[in-house]
Design an enzyme around this catalytic site. Structure first.
Site, short mmCIF file in Angstrom:
data_model
loop_
_atom_site.label_atom_id
_atom_site.label_comp_id
_atom_site.label_asym_id
_atom_site.label_seq_id
_atom_site.Cartn_x
_atom_site.Cartn_y
_atom_site.Cartn_z
N ASP A 13 37.14 47.65 35.92
CA ASP A 13 36.11 47.49 37.21
C ASP A 13 37.02 46.59 38.25
O ASP A 13 36.19 45.72 39.08
CB ASP A 13 35.03 46.94 36.91
CG ASP A 13 34.28 48.07 35.90
OD1 ASP A 13 34.48 49.22 35.98
OD2 ASP A 13 33.69 47.41 35.09
N LYS A 16 40.60 49.46 41.02
CA LYS A 16 41.90 50.03 41.40
C LYS A 16 41.69 51.47 42.06
O LYS A 16 42.57 51.54 42.87
CB LYS A 16 42.08 50.71 39.96
CG LYS A 16 42.32 49.55 38.88
CD LYS A 16 42.78 50.19 37.65
CE LYS A 16 41.65 50.52 36.91
NZ LYS A 16 40.46 49.79 36.36
N GLY A 40 34.82 54.81 36.34
CA GLY A 40 33.89 55.19 37.55
C GLY A 40 34.75 54.59 38.66
O GLY A 40 34.90 53.44 38.52
N HIS A 41 34.65 55.46 39.80
CA HIS A 41 34.90 54.85 41.30
C HIS A 41 34.14 55.62 42.23
O HIS A 41 33.89 56.74 42.01
CB HIS A 41 36.24 54.88 41.44
CG HIS A 41 37.15 56.45 41.11
ND1 HIS A 41 37.80 56.59 39.95
CD2 HIS A 41 37.23 57.35 41.92
CE1 HIS A 41 38.35 57.60 40.06
NE2 HIS A 41 37.98 58.26 41.28
N GLN A 225 40.13 51.65 33.22
CA GLN A 225 39.86 50.48 32.49
C GLN A 225 40.85 49.50 32.99
O GLN A 225 41.47 49.55 34.00
CB GLN A 225 39.81 50.64 31.23
CG GLN A 225 38.49 51.73 30.49
CD GLN A 225 38.54 53.10 31.01
OE1 GLN A 225 39.79 53.60 30.31
NE2 GLN A 225 37.79 53.75 31.44
P1 IMP Z 1 34.33 53.32 25.88
O1 IMP Z 1 35.53 53.31 26.57
O2 IMP Z 1 33.36 54.07 26.35
O3 IMP Z 1 34.47 53.64 24.34
O4 IMP Z 1 33.77 51.74 25.80
C1 IMP Z 1 34.44 50.61 25.06
C2 IMP Z 1 34.61 49.45 25.77
O5 IMP Z 1 35.02 49.73 27.08
C3 IMP Z 1 33.10 48.82 26.37
O6 IMP Z 1 33.00 47.72 26.28
C4 IMP Z 1 33.00 49.51 27.62
O7 IMP Z 1 31.91 48.91 28.44
C5 IMP Z 1 34.56 49.26 28.18
N1 IMP Z 1 34.88 50.26 29.44
C6 IMP Z 1 35.12 51.25 29.19
N2 IMP Z 1 35.32 52.08 30.31
C7 IMP Z 1 35.19 50.73 31.30
C8 IMP Z 1 35.48 50.89 32.71
O8 IMP Z 1 35.77 51.86 33.31
N3 IMP Z 1 35.37 49.79 33.33
C9 IMP Z 1 34.96 48.54 32.49
N4 IMP Z 1 34.64 48.65 31.19
C10 IMP Z 1 34.78 49.84 30.73
#
Ligand code: IMP
Length: 425
Positions: A13, A16, A40-41, A225
């Site tokens: 977040d 990017k 997400g963007h 991420q």
């Molecule tokens: P997952 O990727 O859904 O398996 O989540 C694993 C961890 O990564 C969790 O703490 C999510 O909140 C975090 N996470 C996954 N995608 C994002 C993102 O795009 N931004 C921020 N945190 C993320």
């Protein structure tokens, strides 16, 4: 022409998407290298905001190829919704390309992600429940084979692969979670409407990227991420299941390390994190709440409030090293506008020891105390600044300190949501 990696320097977040979108205007291709619909963007089409999870933000630039590379994972239903949504707003998506090697997030992956998280109770990771962990697990488990985008092109192959997968999944669903078994035909039916929308874009993505490099074109490799959600270098096990670090760009796209010219580490001017896991500079007070409200720190994918805190310089220093940052892009500096003083953590104190970098054993972070440096705030709005000279001296000093900690120059500072609100150095 350069190959640039855009990587998140924190816990995701960082903004990017905005930086990639600006770079995309000058690029021949934007290639997303890992992750799936957990990202997400927001892109603005005309006067409407549009939330994207899979398609790179470069999609609005018709002449820029937007590629989801081999290292990504793709949810057909989510992708079809994004394509349809963009088409309804006049964005044709003809510049989209999907790697045949990318693994498919199937409906049972989302179900398992949710069931696993619920079963963990208070020890949950706080995943996005988009099926990310279960999909990458199938990829690395190898047998029964995970389903790839290329498998969606042949109904027989797809049916056999889903049937194989369900043998194992149904045992888990029934015996571990007490859930009803799934039926192969029903699973295929669930994604059937999405297939004609997405399969025309499936191709040999590496060959396309290779072609761009051979023609000396500009290619942006976009991470999702952030560094500390990386499976190896993040705060394990509170991480995602892929490799957001710059090295992941090579794995995910097939571009060689020697072909990368620039790595732009994108860092928010403060720190946020969603989900569980260590966060040494987290603020549990009004100041943290203020950052959340002024920075609109609510997840694009899940709507969850993000945990907020001061800039973690220890994390920034470490991620700049891991990613080989050649420059940093600082985002959301304007969110700090009102503060009389701003803090940066420059060390951690763990068990009487001062650390300058993230320890390899990140379990130690749970007991870490952040040691701060305090800088004067600028206490005036900066969103109209167009050049470095138009930034208040205190704001310049703050980003200069970030550059010093990262050991890489500031390339850009974002002072507002729109593309124009970006100061280039
Ligand atoms: P997952 O990727 O859904 O398996 O989540 C694993 C961890 O990564 C969790 O703490 C999510 O909140 C975090 N996470 C996954 N995608 C994002 C993102 O795009 N931004 C921020 N945190 C993320």
């Amino acid at each position: 022409m350069p190959v640039k990696v855009v990587v998140g320097a924190q816990w995701g977040d960082e903004g990017k998407g905005k930086i990639t979108d600006i770079l995309a205007a000058e690029a021949n291709a934007v290639v997303r290298y890992q992750g799936g619909s957990n990202a997400g963007h927001t892109v603005v089409v005309g006067d409407r905001e549009f939330k994207l999870h899979l398609i790179p933000s470069g999609i609005l630039h018709e002449d820029t190829l937007c590629i989801m590379a081999s290292g990504t994972i793709i949810d057909p239903i989510c992708l079809a919704e994004e394509i349809n949504g963009l088409r309804e707003r006049g964005v044709h998506c003809d510049n989209l390309r999907l790697s045949g090697n990318a693994h498919v997030i199937m409906p049972y992956h989302r179900l398992l992600d949710a069931l696993e998280e619920e079963a963990r109770g208070s020890a949950s990771i706080g995943t996005t429940r988009r099926g990310i962990g279960p999909t990458y697990t199938d990829k690395t488990r190898r047998m029964p084979r995970g389903i790839r985008m290329v498998d969606l092109l042949d109904q027989e192959v797809l049916r056999a692969a889903v049937a194989d997968q369900l043998e194992l999944k149904n045992a888990i669903l029934q015996h571990i979670y007490g859930h009803a078994p799934l039926d192969t035909d029903e699973v295929i039916e669930e994604i059937a409407d999405a297939l004609p929308i997405i399969t025309p874009y499936v191709t040999d993505a590496r060959a396309i990227v290779r072609g761009c490099l051979d023609r000396d074109e500009t290619v942006v490799l976009e991470g999702a991420q952030g560094t500390f959600l990386d499976l190896d270098y993040g705060t394990y096990p509170y991480v995602t299941s892929s490799h957001p670090v710059a090295g992941g760009a090579c794995l995910g796209t097939g571009v060689a390390p020697t072909e990368i010219d620039e790595t732009i580490a994108v860092a928010k001017a403060y720190t946020t994190r969603v989900g569980a896991g260590a966060f040494p500079t987290e603020l549990h007070d009004e100041c943290g709440d203020g950052l959340r409200e002024r920075g609109a720190e609510y997840g694009t994918t899940t709507g969850r409030p993000r945990r907020c805190g001061w800039l973690d310089g220890v994390a920034l220093r470490t991620s700049a090293e891991i990613n080989g940052a050649t420059g940093i892009a600082v985002t959301k500096l304007d969110v700090l506008d009102e503060l009389a003083t701003v803090k940066i953590a420059v060390n951690y104190e763990v068990g009487g020891e001062r650390l300058e970098r993230m320890p390899e054993n990140l379990d130690r972070l749970e007991g870490a105390t952040a040691i701060y440096e305090e800088l004067p705030g600028w206490q005036r709005p900066i969103s109209e600044a167009k050049s470095p000279a138009e930034l208040p001296a205190e704001a310049r000093a703050y980003v200069d300190r970030m550059a010093e900690i990262a050991g890489a120059p500031v390339l850009a500072v974002s002072v507002g949501a729109s593309r124009e609100q970006t100061v280039w150095f």
